[in-house]
Scaffold this motif. Structure first.
Motif, PDB file in Angstrom:
ATOM      1  N   CYS A  37       0.871  -1.185   0.000  1.00  0.00           N
ATOM      2  CA  CYS A  37       0.000   0.000   0.000  1.00  0.00           C
ATOM      3  C   CYS A  37       0.903   1.228   0.000  1.00  0.00           C
ATOM      4  N   GLY A  38       1.290   1.658  -1.203  1.00  0.00           N
ATOM      5  CA  GLY A  38       2.229   2.767  -1.351  1.00  0.00           C
ATOM      6  C   GLY A  38       1.840   3.980  -0.533  1.00  0.00           C
ATOM      7  N   GLU A  39       2.820   4.575   0.144  1.00  0.00           N
ATOM      8  CA  GLU A  39       2.562   5.732   1.003  1.00  0.00           C
ATOM      9  C   GLU A  39       1.992   6.911   0.230  1.00  0.00           C
ATOM     10  N   GLU A  40       2.512   7.152  -0.964  1.00  0.00           N
ATOM     11  CA  GLU A  40       2.092   8.332  -1.715  1.00  0.00           C
ATOM     12  C   GLU A  40       0.786   8.133  -2.466  1.00  0.00           C
ATOM     13  N   ASP A  41       0.570   6.917  -2.973  1.00  0.00           N
ATOM     14  CA  ASP A  41      -0.627   6.715  -3.804  1.00  0.00           C
ATOM     15  C   ASP A  41      -1.579   5.639  -3.288  1.00  0.00           C
ATOM     16  N   GLY A  42      -1.174   4.895  -2.262  1.00  0.00           N
ATOM     17  CA  GLY A  42      -2.037   3.856  -1.698  1.00  0.00           C
ATOM     18  C   GLY A  42      -2.200   2.622  -2.578  1.00  0.00           C
ATOM     19  N   LEU A  43      -1.423   2.543  -3.661  1.00  0.00           N
ATOM     20  CA  LEU A  43      -1.566   1.423  -4.601  1.00  0.00           C
ATOM     21  C   LEU A  43      -0.631   0.263  -4.254  1.00  0.00           C
ATOM     22  N   ASP A  44      -1.012  -0.913  -4.709  1.00  0.00           N
ATOM     23  CA  ASP A  44      -0.195  -2.116  -4.549  1.00  0.00           C
ATOM     24  C   ASP A  44       0.944  -2.055  -5.564  1.00  0.00           C
ATOM     25  N   HIS A  45       2.178  -1.979  -5.076  1.00  0.00           N
ATOM     26  CA  HIS A  45       3.342  -1.892  -5.950  1.00  0.00           C
ATOM     27  C   HIS A  45       4.096  -3.216  -6.061  1.00  0.00           C
ATOM     28  N   TYR A  46       3.512  -4.287  -5.522  1.00  0.00           N
ATOM     29  CA  TYR A  46       4.151  -5.590  -5.658  1.00  0.00           C
ATOM     30  C   TYR A  46       4.257  -6.048  -7.113  1.00  0.00           C
ATOM     31  N   PRO A  47       3.273  -5.769  -7.980  1.00  0.00           N
ATOM     32  CA  PRO A  47       3.434  -6.238  -9.364  1.00  0.00           C
ATOM     33  C   PRO A  47       4.744  -5.788 -10.016  1.00  0.00           C
ATOM     34  N   GLU A  48       5.208  -4.575  -9.724  1.00  0.00           N
ATOM     35  CA  GLU A  48       6.479  -4.113 -10.282  1.00  0.00           C
ATOM     36  C   GLU A  48       7.650  -4.909  -9.704  1.00  0.00           C
ATOM     37  N   LEU A  49       7.607  -5.185  -8.396  1.00  0.00           N
ATOM     38  CA  LEU A  49       8.672  -5.939  -7.755  1.00  0.00           C
ATOM     39  C   LEU A  49       8.695  -7.381  -8.260  1.00  0.00           C
ATOM     40  N   VAL A  50       7.518  -7.971  -8.444  1.00  0.00           N
ATOM     41  CA  VAL A  50       7.422  -9.341  -8.940  1.00  0.00           C
ATOM     42  C   VAL A  50       7.931  -9.414 -10.383  1.00  0.00           C
ATOM     43  N   ALA A  51       7.607  -8.423 -11.195  1.00  0.00           N
ATOM     44  CA  ALA A  51       8.097  -8.392 -12.582  1.00  0.00           C
ATOM     45  C   ALA A  51       9.627  -8.325 -12.595  1.00  0.00           C
ATOM     46  N   GLU A  52      10.200  -7.557 -11.702  1.00  0.00           N
ATOM     47  CA  GLU A  52      11.662  -7.466 -11.605  1.00  0.00           C
ATOM     48  C   GLU A  52      12.244  -8.797 -11.142  1.00  0.00           C
ATOM     49  N   ALA A  53      11.588  -9.457 -10.189  1.00  0.00           N
ATOM     50  CA  ALA A  53      12.044 -10.769  -9.719  1.00  0.00           C
ATOM     51  C   ALA A  53      11.982 -11.787 -10.859  1.00  0.00           C
ATOM     52  N   ALA A  54      10.943 -11.720 -11.680  1.00  0.00           N
ATOM     53  CA  ALA A  54      10.805 -12.637 -12.815  1.00  0.00           C
ATOM     54  C   ALA A  54      11.941 -12.424 -13.812  1.00  0.00           C
TER      55      ALA A  54
END
Length: 141
Positions: A37-54
Motif C-alpha cells: 500500500c504505497g505511502e504516496e498513492d495507496g496502490l499495490d506496488h508488488y506487481p512491479e517488484l514481482v516483474a523485476e524478480a521474474a
C-alpha cells in the motif's frame, strides 16, 4: 561452495507473487506494507517488484536447458484439458488425472519424475501463448 540438494519448484506467476510478498514480509514488515500500500498513492506496488524478480529468475535460469516436450506429450496434455490433441494411453490418462488432483508438493514430485509432462502442463497454465506453443509441438494448429 557446497553441493546443495536439487529441488524442483513449480513456479507460476501467482506463486512467484505469493513468494515475493511472503519473503519481503518476513524480512521487513514495514517494507512489505510500503509495497502493498504505497505511502504516496495507496496502490499495490508488488506487481512491479514481482516483474523485476521474474526478470532476475529468467537471467539466472537462461543457461539451463528446458525440458523437451515430445509431440505425444503435448497432445496428451492438450487432450486432458479439452484443447485438442489426442487421447493418451491408460497410464498417461491416470498420470494426468493424478496430476490434476495433486497438491503442490506432490505435483513437484511428479515434475521431477515426468519433466516433459511438467513442461507441457506449465505451458497450458501459462495462457493462450503457451497453449499455441503446445499445439504447434503436437502438430495440432
Amino acid at each position: 561452495m557446497t553441493d546443495q540438494p536439487t529441488t524442483t519448484y513449480h513456479l507460476t506467476p501467482r506463486t512467484l507473487d505469493l513468494f515475493v510478498r511472503a519473503l519481503v514480509n518476513e524480512v521487513d514488515y514495514d517494507i512489505h506494507k510500503g509495497y502493498e500500500c504505497g505511502e504516496e498513492d495507496g496502490l499495490d506496488h508488488y506487481p512491479e517488484l514481482v516483474a523485476e524478480a521474474a526478470k532476475m529468475l529468467d537471467a539466472i535460469t537462461a543457461g539451463q536447458p528446458a525440458a523437451e516436450i515430445p509431440m505425444e506429450t503435448a497432445a496428451h496434455v492438450l487432450w486432458q484439458d479439452r484443447l485438442g490433441g489426442w487421447p493418451p494411453s491408460t497410464f498417461a490418462t491416470k498420470l494426468l488425472s493424478l496430476w490434476t488432483s495433486a497438491d503442490t508438493d506432490n505435483a513437484a514430485r511428479l515434475a521431477v519424475a515426468f519433466p516433459d509432462y511438467a513442461a507441457a502442463i506449465a505451458l497450458v497454465n501459462s495462457g493462450q501463448d503457451g497453449i499455441q506453443q503446445l499445439r504447434a509441438i503436437a502438430g495440432d494448429s
